[in-house]
Write an enzyme that holds these catalytic residues in place. Structure first.
Site, mmCIF file in Angstrom:
data_model
loop_
_atom_site.group_PDB
_atom_site.id
_atom_site.type_symbol
_atom_site.label_atom_id
_atom_site.label_comp_id
_atom_site.label_asym_id
_atom_site.label_seq_id
_atom_site.Cartn_x
_atom_site.Cartn_y
_atom_site.Cartn_z
ATOM 1 N N HIS A 1 5.914 5.977 11.330
ATOM 2 C CA HIS A 1 5.319 5.883 9.989
ATOM 3 C C HIS A 1 4.343 7.066 9.858
ATOM 4 C CE1 HIS A 1 3.946 4.307 6.295
ATOM 5 N NE2 HIS A 1 3.633 3.077 6.636
ATOM 6 N N ARG B 1 11.689 3.785 2.889
ATOM 7 C CA ARG B 1 11.329 2.822 3.951
ATOM 8 C C ARG B 1 12.527 1.938 4.200
ATOM 9 N NH1 ARG B 1 6.125 -1.058 4.268
ATOM 10 N NH2 ARG B 1 5.297 0.944 4.968
ATOM 11 N N ARG C 1 0.813 -1.233 0.000
ATOM 12 C CA ARG C 1 0.000 0.000 0.000
ATOM 13 C C ARG C 1 0.836 1.268 0.000
ATOM 14 N NH1 ARG C 1 -2.957 -3.964 1.883
ATOM 15 N NH2 ARG C 1 -0.969 -4.531 2.775
ATOM 16 N N THR C 2 1.848 1.314 0.854
ATOM 17 C CA THR C 2 2.567 2.581 1.007
ATOM 18 C C THR C 2 3.285 2.932 -0.292
ATOM 19 O OG1 THR C 2 2.817 2.098 3.341
ATOM 20 C CG2 THR C 2 4.197 3.850 2.457
ATOM 21 N N LYS D 1 25.959 -4.329 -2.343
ATOM 22 C CA LYS D 1 27.429 -4.304 -2.414
ATOM 23 C C LYS D 1 28.039 -3.642 -1.194
ATOM 24 C CE LYS D 1 27.200 -3.596 -7.434
ATOM 25 N NZ LYS D 1 27.406 -2.539 -8.441
HETATM 26 C C1 NCD Z 1 2.243 -0.965 8.191
HETATM 27 C C2 NCD Z 1 3.751 -0.830 8.236
HETATM 28 O O1 NCD Z 1 4.433 -1.138 7.261
HETATM 29 O O2 NCD Z 1 4.209 -0.380 9.267
HETATM 30 N N1 NCD Z 1 1.724 -1.171 6.916
HETATM 31 C C3 NCD Z 1 1.462 -0.080 6.143
HETATM 32 O O3 NCD Z 1 2.326 0.724 5.862
HETATM 33 N N2 NCD Z 1 0.193 0.093 5.762
HETATM 34 C C4 NCD Z 1 1.693 -1.896 9.177
HETATM 35 C C5 NCD Z 1 2.231 -3.295 9.272
HETATM 36 O O4 NCD Z 1 3.109 -3.711 8.511
HETATM 37 O O5 NCD Z 1 1.737 -4.021 10.139
#
Ligand code: NCD
Length: 331
Positions: free
Chosen positions: A157, A129, A76-77, A108
């Protein structure tokens, strides 16, 4: 139950003064925002949501490039950020890899700092991320362009928490006076670390429900309490649900445990089933950042207040707002 999903904030274009607030800034932690900035993000998201619904083809980010760097799994993100950039008329370059599948020079041994120094020369905005807490801060030190933290290990997040606030506003019309329960792995869950900080601006009451070993870090609770927010902790989910307007469920973060046996001990502690809804507060909104494993049973999906799929959809307008605001490109 009536689903509000109404226009919660003005969908009018924010003023020039407002638009200056976030221009050139990084988005690293939910702790960085003022209420004024949060209102601006919500309004700009509503502004873009309406434009997309009306079928407008946008050029706000035309000629701009977003680097989408995901060193941990994401559906999703990453895709909602990339959709957001496309909807704004911009382009996307991507690194999507995990410890198992590596295609970039990270394999590397290149440091994040060096990678970002270079990617900053290719792109106008950087979304990152990483499994490491603090990685986005390190990226921000290396980049001149804005960096958006899309999850740093068990840290924060913030863009997810912004879309969570947007979702509550859309589902309920307002946040003031609501009781919001955060449930699940509050120790490792980065979405709840960010969300509890954002909720503290909106006059909500907060209840935390977690297995004993997975409670919200004490320093985060202390920070929020210092702001005058009422935070209760309990292990009684049905009592919490009976007084809650919103139940925000999270996955037990298996990948952050030292061994599988410890995960197995807690994985079934709290399961939200349709049975719980019978004694929950009328109209309770059920949220989840997704992915879900077993913590909400699929029979809950038919409940009108199950908002988690709508919530994921809200990632696009909120991320459009963030990208355009940090680049000062809202047209
Ligand atoms: C979350 C994350 O990656 O922290 N997912 C997201 O970004 N929607 C929640 C999770 O992984 O549980």
């Amino acid at each position: 139950m009536e689903i509000k999903n109404k226009e919660i904030v003005s969908a009018a274009k924010p003023s020039a003064d407002q638009l200056a607030l976030l221009k050139g800034k990084d988005i690293l932690s939910a702790a960085q925002f003022t209420k004024e900035e949060l209102d601006l993000i919500m309004e700009t998201a509503a502004y873009y949501e309406k434009k997309v619904k009306d079928g407008e083809v946008l050029k706000d980010m035309e000629g701009k490039v977003m680097a989408s760097l995901f060193f941990e799994p994401s559906t999703r993100t990453r895709l909602s950020f990339e959709t957001a950039m496309s909807r704004l008329g911009g382009s996307v370059i991507t690194v999507a890899e995990s410890a198992k599948v590596q295609t970039s020079s990270t394999a590397k041994g290149e440091t994040l700092y060096d990678s970002i120094r270079v990617i900053d020369l290719y792109a106008d905005v950087i979304v990152v991320r990483s499994p490491q807490k603090g990685a986005a801060d390190e990226a921000a030190l290396a980049a001149e362009n804005p960096v958006l933290n899309s999850g740093d290990g068990a840290g924060e997040h913030p863009t997810q928490a912004l879309l969570d606030i947007y979702t509550i506003l859309k589902e309920r019309g307002d946040l003031k006076g609501l009781t919001v329960t955060l449930l699940g792995d509050l120790k490792h869950g980065r979405t709840v670390h960010s969300l509890i900080r954002l909720l503290s601006h909106f006059g909500c009451h907060i209840i935390l429900v977690a297995p004993e070993k997975l409670r919200m870090p004490a320093e985060i609770v202390a920070d929020v309490e210092k702001l005058g927010v009422d935070v209760k902790q309990t292990d009684n989910l049905s009592e919490a649900a009976a007084v809650s307007d919103v139940l925000y469920v999270t996955r037990i973060q298996k990948e952050r445990f030292e061994n599988e046996a410890e995960y197995d001990l807690v994985k079934n502690d709290f399961i939200v089933e349709s049975e719980l809804l019978k004694t929950a507060k009328e109209g309770i909104v059920i949220m989840h950042p997704l992915p879900r494993v077993n913590e909400i049973t699929v029979d809950v999906d038919d409940y009108a207040g199950a908002a988690y799929f709508r919530q994921a959809g809200n990632g696009v307008p909120v991320r459009m707002a963030l990208l355009a605001l940090v680049k000062g490109c809202v047209r």
